[in-house]
Design a protein around this motif. Structure first.
Motif, PDB file in Angstrom:
ATOM      1  N   THR A 149      -3.379  -4.179  11.912  1.00 19.50           N
ATOM      2  CA  THR A 149      -4.260  -3.141  12.514  1.00 19.50           C
ATOM      3  C   THR A 149      -4.543  -1.895  11.191  1.00 19.50           C
ATOM      4  O   THR A 149      -5.907  -1.730  11.230  1.00 19.50           O
ATOM      5  CB  THR A 149      -3.617  -2.404  13.545  1.00 19.50           C
ATOM      6  N   ALA A 150      -3.633  -1.568  10.509  1.00 17.44           N
ATOM      7  CA  ALA A 150      -4.050  -0.955   9.576  1.00 17.44           C
ATOM      8  C   ALA A 150      -4.634  -1.534   8.417  1.00 17.44           C
ATOM      9  O   ALA A 150      -5.561  -0.708   7.858  1.00 17.44           O
ATOM     10  CB  ALA A 150      -2.925  -0.506   8.770  1.00 17.44           C
ATOM     11  N   VAL A 151      -4.788  -2.597   7.936  1.00 12.28           N
ATOM     12  CA  VAL A 151      -5.551  -3.253   7.199  1.00 12.28           C
ATOM     13  C   VAL A 151      -7.036  -3.513   7.624  1.00 12.28           C
ATOM     14  O   VAL A 151      -8.061  -3.366   6.867  1.00 12.28           O
ATOM     15  CB  VAL A 151      -5.092  -4.968   7.172  1.00 12.28           C
ATOM     16  N   TRP A 152      -7.225  -3.563   9.238  1.00 13.20           N
ATOM     17  CA  TRP A 152      -8.400  -3.619   9.647  1.00 13.20           C
ATOM     18  C   TRP A 152      -9.076  -2.248   9.653  1.00 13.20           C
ATOM     19  O   TRP A 152     -10.371  -2.317   9.218  1.00 13.20           O
ATOM     20  CB  TRP A 152      -8.577  -4.234  11.160  1.00 13.20           C
ATOM     21  N   LEU A 153      -8.314  -1.264   9.857  1.00 10.30           N
ATOM     22  CA  LEU A 153      -8.835   0.249   9.892  1.00 10.30           C
ATOM     23  C   LEU A 153      -9.444   0.530   8.678  1.00 10.30           C
ATOM     24  O   LEU A 153     -10.412   1.072   8.279  1.00 10.30           O
ATOM     25  CB  LEU A 153      -8.091   1.069  10.481  1.00 10.30           C
ATOM     26  N   VAL A 154      -8.432   0.133   7.594  1.00  9.76           N
ATOM     27  CA  VAL A 154      -8.745   0.313   6.048  1.00  9.76           C
ATOM     28  C   VAL A 154     -10.111  -0.270   5.596  1.00  9.76           C
ATOM     29  O   VAL A 154     -10.943   0.416   4.790  1.00  9.76           O
ATOM     30  CB  VAL A 154      -7.729  -0.002   5.356  1.00  9.76           C
ATOM     31  N   ASP A 155     -10.342  -1.471   6.101  1.00  6.54           N
ATOM     32  CA  ASP A 155     -11.324  -2.428   5.604  1.00  6.54           C
ATOM     33  C   ASP A 155     -12.591  -1.945   6.523  1.00  6.54           C
ATOM     34  O   ASP A 155     -13.838  -2.340   5.830  1.00  6.54           O
ATOM     35  CB  ASP A 155     -11.004  -3.781   5.772  1.00  6.54           C
TER      36      ASP A 155
END
Length: 231
Positions: free
Chosen positions: A11-17
């Motif tokens: 989820t963090a990867v998606w929010l950062v991207d």
């Protein structure tokens, strides 16, 4: 029920991207450390992890993300999940390290030994999931790959979280005995200095000539001389 999303790192990867949220906002929502989010943004961590859209999973709404993008102090609220999962119980023992990361453990041990020498072997074992034999070989430079080892932060390598590292460092600092530092020479109390001055003055007075005694002696000598002349 846990307040973190089902797959925090993905989820963090998606929010950062895909969003303009700050590192603190993403870290608070995913229950991770801001430095871990920064490492994800820099490409130093979570490599190969596919981002998971929290909107499609019902854990976050587009309105929540827009509120967070407009206000950096706003904290995202986790949506009510339809799936109820029991809280994971922490297992005792050394941390499990994936096979793909095990060859990086000596570099992480070398970093811990140099950057935080106050850490005990048991603490290093908990952080990177290694053995005392490996730690001893890295300390003594007897490791088979000692000549090519490079110190690397275990958080950056993904072997432990920044929260766990900070916790162990703080615990080691509390258990370390305090060493009294030399504060330099200090002044003696007034009672000591005045007493020494009084003793020195008394000694000086004893050494001085007694004027009255000297004159009395001179008079005696003078009187005897006069009597001799009369005779």
């Amino acid at each position: 029920m846990s307040n973190a999303p089902l797959m925090p790192k993905a989820t963090a990867v998606w929010l950062v991207d895909n969003t303009a949220l700050s590192f603190d906002q993403v870290a608070d929502f995913c229950k991770m450390h801001p430095l871990e989010i920064r490492a994800i943004a820099d490409g130093d961590a979570a490599q190969g992890i596919k981002g998971m859209d929290p909107i499609s999973s019902g854990q976050l709404t587009r309105e929540e993300i827009e509120k967070g993008e407009k206000d950096q102090n706003y904290r995202l609220k986790l949506g009510e999940s339809k799936v109820r999962l029991p809280e994971a119980k922490k297992k005792k023992g050394p941390r499990y390290t994936p096979v793909s990361r095990r060859h990086e453990r000596p570099s992480a041990i070398l970093w811990l030994v140099r950057s935080h020498p106050e850490l005990k072997d048991a603490q290093i074992m908990r952080l990177v999931g290694t053995t005392k034999t490996t730690i001893a070989s890295v300390r003594d430079r007897t490791h088979w790959n000692a000549s090519t080892l490079t110190p690397m932060d275990p958080v950056t390598l993904g072997l432990c979280s920044q929260i766990d590292l900070d916790f162990e460092v703080q615990r080691a600092a509390k258990e370390k005995p305090q060493v009294e530092q030399y504060g330099g020479a200090t002044l003696l109390p007034a009672s000591e200095t005045t007493r020494k001055e009084a003793e020195q003055e008394q000694a000086t007075r004893k050494d001085d000539f007694d004027d009255a005694a000297v004159f009395a002696k001179l008079k005696t000598i003078g009187g005897n001389k006069k009597q001799d002349d009369d005779e």
